[in-house]
Design a protein around this motif. Structure first.
Motif, mmCIF file in Angstrom:
data_model
loop_
_atom_site.group_PDB
_atom_site.id
_atom_site.type_symbol
_atom_site.label_atom_id
_atom_site.label_comp_id
_atom_site.label_asym_id
_atom_site.label_seq_id
_atom_site.Cartn_x
_atom_site.Cartn_y
_atom_site.Cartn_z
ATOM 1 N N LEU A 1 41.661 10.489 9.347
ATOM 2 C CA LEU A 1 42.988 10.260 9.820
ATOM 3 C C LEU A 1 43.449 11.583 10.567
ATOM 4 C CD1 LEU A 1 44.571 8.095 7.243
ATOM 5 C CD2 LEU A 1 43.357 7.217 9.404
ATOM 6 N N ALA A 2 42.573 12.581 10.520
ATOM 7 C CA ALA A 2 42.947 14.082 11.158
ATOM 8 C C ALA A 2 43.576 13.923 12.446
ATOM 9 C CB ALA A 2 41.900 14.954 11.059
ATOM 10 N N GLU A 3 42.788 13.237 13.465
ATOM 11 C CA GLU A 3 43.393 13.023 14.846
ATOM 12 C C GLU A 3 44.849 12.491 15.029
ATOM 13 O OE1 GLU A 3 40.669 9.337 14.240
ATOM 14 O OE2 GLU A 3 40.828 11.365 13.508
ATOM 15 N N PHE A 4 45.269 11.576 14.149
ATOM 16 C CA PHE A 4 46.413 10.772 14.196
ATOM 17 C C PHE A 4 47.368 12.007 13.621
ATOM 18 C CE2 PHE A 4 43.722 6.831 13.507
ATOM 19 C CZ PHE A 4 43.782 6.513 14.865
ATOM 20 N N ASN B 1 35.975 5.714 15.540
ATOM 21 C CA ASN B 1 37.054 5.927 14.834
ATOM 22 C C ASN B 1 36.300 5.583 13.300
ATOM 23 O OD1 ASN B 1 39.390 5.534 13.166
ATOM 24 N ND2 ASN B 1 40.038 3.741 14.044
ATOM 25 N N ASP B 2 36.233 6.606 12.683
ATOM 26 C CA ASP B 2 35.537 6.477 11.534
ATOM 27 C C ASP B 2 36.565 6.311 10.100
ATOM 28 O OD1 ASP B 2 36.573 9.030 11.249
ATOM 29 O OD2 ASP B 2 34.789 10.264 10.758
ATOM 30 N N LYS B 3 37.778 6.175 10.663
ATOM 31 C CA LYS B 3 38.669 5.874 9.515
ATOM 32 C C LYS B 3 39.122 4.255 9.688
ATOM 33 C CE LYS B 3 38.968 10.170 8.623
ATOM 34 N NZ LYS B 3 38.074 10.763 9.771
ATOM 35 N N SER B 4 38.370 3.503 10.018
ATOM 36 C CA SER B 4 38.546 2.102 10.074
ATOM 37 C C SER B 4 37.873 1.424 8.938
ATOM 38 C CB SER B 4 37.928 1.313 11.367
ATOM 39 O OG SER B 4 38.033 -0.177 11.422
ATOM 40 N N PRO B 5 38.689 0.862 7.880
ATOM 41 C CA PRO B 5 38.257 0.196 6.784
ATOM 42 C C PRO B 5 37.489 -1.135 7.134
ATOM 43 C CG PRO B 5 40.564 0.218 6.466
ATOM 44 C CD PRO B 5 40.142 1.068 7.685
ATOM 45 N N ASP B 6 38.119 -1.962 8.279
ATOM 46 C CA ASP B 6 37.615 -3.297 8.615
ATOM 47 C C ASP B 6 36.041 -2.987 9.320
ATOM 48 O OD1 ASP B 6 39.975 -4.322 8.008
ATOM 49 O OD2 ASP B 6 40.776 -4.299 9.664
ATOM 50 N N ALA B 7 35.937 -1.775 9.980
ATOM 51 C CA ALA B 7 34.590 -1.805 10.528
ATOM 52 C C ALA B 7 33.656 -1.333 9.479
ATOM 53 C CB ALA B 7 34.847 -0.328 11.469
ATOM 54 N N TYR B 8 34.054 -0.753 8.543
ATOM 55 C CA TYR B 8 32.960 -0.446 7.442
ATOM 56 C C TYR B 8 32.738 -1.827 6.423
ATOM 57 C CZ TYR B 8 32.987 4.620 8.088
ATOM 58 O OH TYR B 8 32.925 6.017 8.360
ATOM 59 N N ASN B 9 33.689 -2.403 6.421
ATOM 60 C CA ASN B 9 33.558 -3.855 5.699
ATOM 61 C C ASN B 9 32.872 -4.725 6.618
ATOM 62 O OD1 ASN B 9 34.475 -5.827 3.732
ATOM 63 N ND2 ASN B 9 35.544 -6.738 5.483
ATOM 64 N N GLY B 10 32.971 -4.801 7.719
ATOM 65 C CA GLY B 10 32.116 -5.723 8.637
ATOM 66 C C GLY B 10 30.639 -5.389 8.677
ATOM 67 N N ARG B 11 30.544 -4.023 8.840
ATOM 68 C CA ARG B 11 29.214 -3.500 8.873
ATOM 69 C C ARG B 11 28.394 -3.857 7.412
ATOM 70 N NH1 ARG B 11 27.515 2.667 10.460
ATOM 71 N NH2 ARG B 11 28.266 3.105 8.539
ATOM 72 N N ALA B 12 29.092 -3.799 6.390
ATOM 73 C CA ALA B 12 28.281 -4.047 5.146
ATOM 74 C C ALA B 12 28.245 -5.574 5.275
ATOM 75 C CB ALA B 12 29.463 -3.754 3.988
ATOM 76 N N ASP C 1 29.085 1.620 2.665
ATOM 77 C CA ASP C 1 29.904 1.077 3.597
ATOM 78 C C ASP C 1 31.289 0.547 3.107
ATOM 79 O OD1 ASP C 1 28.887 2.213 5.996
ATOM 80 O OD2 ASP C 1 28.186 0.138 6.602
ATOM 81 N N LEU C 2 30.962 -0.191 1.887
ATOM 82 C CA LEU C 2 32.086 -0.993 1.284
ATOM 83 C C LEU C 2 32.811 0.048 0.400
ATOM 84 C CD1 LEU C 2 30.376 -4.165 0.126
ATOM 85 C CD2 LEU C 2 32.426 -3.924 1.615
ATOM 86 N N ASN C 3 32.159 1.126 -0.194
ATOM 87 C CA ASN C 3 32.983 2.232 -1.001
ATOM 88 C C ASN C 3 33.837 2.864 0.115
ATOM 89 O OD1 ASN C 3 31.320 1.447 -3.358
ATOM 90 N ND2 ASN C 3 29.632 3.038 -3.184
ATOM 91 N N ARG C 4 33.381 2.915 1.455
ATOM 92 C CA ARG C 4 33.957 3.815 2.214
ATOM 93 C C ARG C 4 35.336 2.683 2.777
ATOM 94 N NH1 ARG C 4 36.393 8.194 3.658
ATOM 95 N NH2 ARG C 4 36.380 8.734 5.732
ATOM 96 N N ALA C 5 35.119 1.681 2.883
ATOM 97 C CA ALA C 5 36.173 0.825 3.103
ATOM 98 C C ALA C 5 37.272 0.683 2.121
ATOM 99 C CB ALA C 5 35.654 -0.836 3.310
ATOM 100 N N LEU D 1 39.108 4.016 2.294
ATOM 101 C CA LEU D 1 40.105 4.092 3.317
ATOM 102 C C LEU D 1 41.349 3.469 3.216
ATOM 103 C CD1 LEU D 1 37.407 4.441 6.273
ATOM 104 C CD2 LEU D 1 39.233 5.952 5.536
ATOM 105 N N ALA D 2 40.967 2.031 2.475
ATOM 106 C CA ALA D 2 42.182 1.124 2.393
ATOM 107 C C ALA D 2 43.268 1.729 1.457
ATOM 108 C CB ALA D 2 41.621 -0.059 1.866
ATOM 109 N N SER D 3 43.066 2.576 0.690
ATOM 110 C CA SER D 3 44.078 3.291 -0.106
ATOM 111 C C SER D 3 44.980 4.446 0.707
ATOM 112 C CB SER D 3 43.414 4.021 -1.512
ATOM 113 O OG SER D 3 42.647 5.371 -0.979
ATOM 114 N N VAL D 4 44.325 4.618 1.929
ATOM 115 C CA VAL D 4 45.048 5.656 2.776
ATOM 116 C C VAL D 4 45.721 4.852 4.123
ATOM 117 C CG1 VAL D 4 44.810 7.757 4.273
ATOM 118 C CG2 VAL D 4 42.996 7.554 2.058
ATOM 119 N N VAL D 5 45.066 4.206 4.612
ATOM 120 C CA VAL D 5 45.236 3.407 5.746
ATOM 121 C C VAL D 5 46.110 1.983 5.029
ATOM 122 C CG1 VAL D 5 45.036 1.889 7.955
ATOM 123 C CG2 VAL D 5 43.588 3.988 7.221
ATOM 124 N N ARG D 6 47.282 1.697 5.720
ATOM 125 C CA ARG D 6 47.992 0.464 5.308
ATOM 126 C C ARG D 6 47.392 -0.924 5.434
ATOM 127 N NH1 ARG D 6 54.508 1.389 6.651
ATOM 128 N NH2 ARG D 6 54.751 3.339 5.279
#
Length: 284
Positions: A1-4, A188-199, A214-218, A221-226
């Protein structure tokens, strides 16, 4: 989320030096949207509108935030205002089509897609929503053609890539789905939905360890992004299924328990927990 975070700092710096700049307030709202902080984003866009009520883009930005916030009537009103200010504003018609689609008003959505493409042939958002309309009608091959046009019209359109990836899964084109999800993650490597979808796609390809990463990453991220409790529960349930396939039953049970704690009436984790216990040889 550094870019945001960086974008938000830049916007706040601009506002500190010129609080009457509608552009600065819009930039702040867009940065907040990156965190899915829709309520705060609406406040920033509203400030921009107050400073420059003739700015059609400000209404469109706020409409997008209202839509994600599921305030559909307000999103429609903002799209209407943008169209009143710029009657041939193709993006406003396309944006309104998306709101109508969220409200399941399919014919109104289709009419706005057609209007957007009349004013701007090749409008990426209009092709995307037209594809989603066709997908909902079960016309998957036609939907894929529209989503291809959406991606081609805007190569950096993450929404189009993500939607096409989901459609590829529905068409059982799992390798293509992995490629599209990977492009989303690359941008956008901070998208939990994208990691979940790829998983999900990787699981279908029986590539279980990469899917677990990928699921671990999703979930991280879900604990950081709403992310809604319902989506977080789906992430944990999917990981529970994967852990069960890997024979890690205790971890699978823990994930099912977490999914149930997030959404108590989500029946799938109860079933998953029962299957896992049966595999463990626990009749209770």
């Amino acid at each position: 989320l550094a870019e945001f975070e960086e974008a938000l700092r830049d916007a706040d710096f601009l506002i500190e030096h010129d609080s009457d700049s509608p552009t600065a307030w819009n930039l702040r709202g867009l940065a907040l949207r990156g965190f899915r902080h829709n309520r705060e984003a609406v406040s920033s866009f509203s400030k921009a509108i107050k400073l420059a009520p003739e700015g059609a883009y400000s209404y469109l930005y706020r409409a997008d935030a209202y839509r994600d916030w599921e305030r559909y009537d307000k999103a429609l009103a903002d799209c209407d205002e943008a169209i009143d200010l710029m009657p041939e504003f193709a993006s406003a018609y396309a944006q309104r089509a998306g709101v109508y689609l969220s409200m399941n008003q399919i014919e109104a959505a289709r009419a706005d897609c057609d209007q957007a493409l009349q004013f701007q042939p090749g409008n990426a958002l209009a092709h995307l929503y037209e594809g989603m309309i066709l997908q909902s009608a079960g016309r998957l091959d036609e939907a894929l053609l529209e989503m291809n046009l959406a991606v081609d019209a805007g190569a950096d359109n993450l929404n189009a890539l993500f939607a096409r990836a989901n459609l590829h899964v529905q068409l059982h084109l799992y390798d293509a789905a992995v490629q599209d999800y990977s492009q989303v993650i690359q941008q956008n490597d901070k998208s939990p939905d994208a990691y979940n979808g790829r998983a999900r796609a990787l699981m279908q390809l029986r590539r279980l360890e990469p899917a677990l990463r990928d699921l671990n990453r999703a979930i991280e991220l879900a604990s950081v992004v709403r992310v809604s409790f319902a989506l977080r529960a789906q992430y944990f349930f999917r990981r529970a299924r994967l852990l069960r396939l890997l024979g890690r039953y205790e971890q699978a049970l823990a994930d099912n328990d977490t999914a149930i704690s997030l959404v108590s009436d989500y029946y799938a984790p109860y079933y998953g927990r029962a299957v896992t216990r049966w595999l463990q040889g626990d009749p209770d």
